[in-house]
Design an enzyme around this catalytic site. Structure first.
Site, PDB file in Angstrom:
ATOM      1  N   HIS A  77      -6.905  -4.489   4.206  1.00 15.45           N
ATOM      2  CA  HIS A  77      -6.794  -3.667   5.485  1.00 15.45           C
ATOM      3  C   HIS A  77      -5.292  -3.523   6.130  1.00 15.45           C
ATOM      4  O   HIS A  77      -4.600  -4.541   5.924  1.00 15.45           O
ATOM      5  CB  HIS A  77      -7.831  -3.858   6.736  1.00 15.45           C
ATOM      6  N   GLU A 148      -6.342   4.706   3.683  1.00 16.28           N
ATOM      7  CA  GLU A 148      -5.965   4.563   5.056  1.00 16.28           C
ATOM      8  C   GLU A 148      -4.557   4.806   5.353  1.00 16.28           C
ATOM      9  O   GLU A 148      -3.923   3.685   5.186  1.00 16.28           O
ATOM     10  CB  GLU A 148      -6.642   3.372   5.743  1.00 16.28           C
TER      11      GLU A 148
END
Ligand SMILES: O=C[C@H](O)COP(=O)(O)O
Length: 231
Positions: A77, A148
């Site tokens: 992430h 992302e």
């Protein structure tokens, strides 16, 4: 109450064409298992140690996450990369640790605003995904990828469907070059301010297979609306 709200919503209406999972901080995984076991909502973790075991105080090994019946583990992430200095090499080792423990890594990739403005988006995400593909080998079929864009996470700024699709198509091509058969079924999720009012248009793109939802997942009603859009 968030888990209960999601389960109630998933049970209340037929959602035959979409699946969902909740990825929670490690201390809440026992609770996820208690509430979600046997139902339609899978669960997973938000990070993992790259080490399979041993004396690494404070780390959570993949085998520990498997003890709580996790299906998925997010690796790489952008917040892990930015605030914890995680390199693509480390992220790749984490993906392998997750696979070795019988779970599915959700591999996050994405460019910063400065990188996008410098025209480096494709180079950045290709390098991030490439490090993982190099290490997982033929197990590429068992990973999930999440694009992302860092500038869209938690900011309310969403990539337009066309911007996201462009990157997703590039990631799909990279997967195809690695393993054409696997690339057809590897899910590529979009994350970054996905909300009920933009989910349908994003997920209508040919290479956007779903979402990795942050803020909107903290309200069961919004999460469920996005799930219905996916359906
Ligand atoms: O993992 C989720 C992403 O960081 C997206 O977060 P967001 O939906 O709040 O922008």
């Amino acid at each position: 109450s968030l888990l209960a709200g999601i389960v109630a919503g998933v049970n209340a209406a037929a959602i035959p064409n979409a699946a969902c999972a909740v990825c929670a901080p490690a201390p809440y995984l026992a609770q996820c298992q208690d509430v979600l076991a046997g139902g339609p909502v899978a669960w997973g973790a938000q990070d993992v140690s790259a080490q399979p075991g041993g004396a690494y105080t404070g780390e959570v090994a993949a085998s520990m996450l498997a003890d709580f019946a996790c299906t998925y583990v997010i690796v790489g992430h952008s917040e892990r990369r930015a605030y914890h200095g995680e390199s693509s090499g480390l992220v790749a080792k984490k993906a392998v640790a997750v696979l070795d423990a019988g779970m599915t890594p959700i591999v996050c990739v994405g460019e910063t605003l400065a990188e996008r403005d410098a025209g480096q988006t494709v180079a950045v995400v290709s390098s991030q995904l490439g490090a993982v593909l190099d290490l997982v080998g033929e197990r590429v079929a068992n990973i999930v990828v999440a694009y992302e864009p860092v500038w869209a996470i938690g900011t309310g700024k969403t990539a337009t469907p066309a911007m996201a699709q462009e990157v997703h198509a590039q990631l799909r091509a990279q997967l195809t070059a690695k393993n054409a058969v696997a690339a057809e079924t590897v899910q590529i999720l979009y994350g970054g301010s996905m909300k009920p009012d933009n989910a349908l248009e994003l997920m209508a793109q040919p290479d956007i297979d779903g979402g990795l939802i942050g803020g909107a997942a903290l309200k069961a009603a919004d999460f469920l609306a996005i799930l219905h859009a996916a359906n």
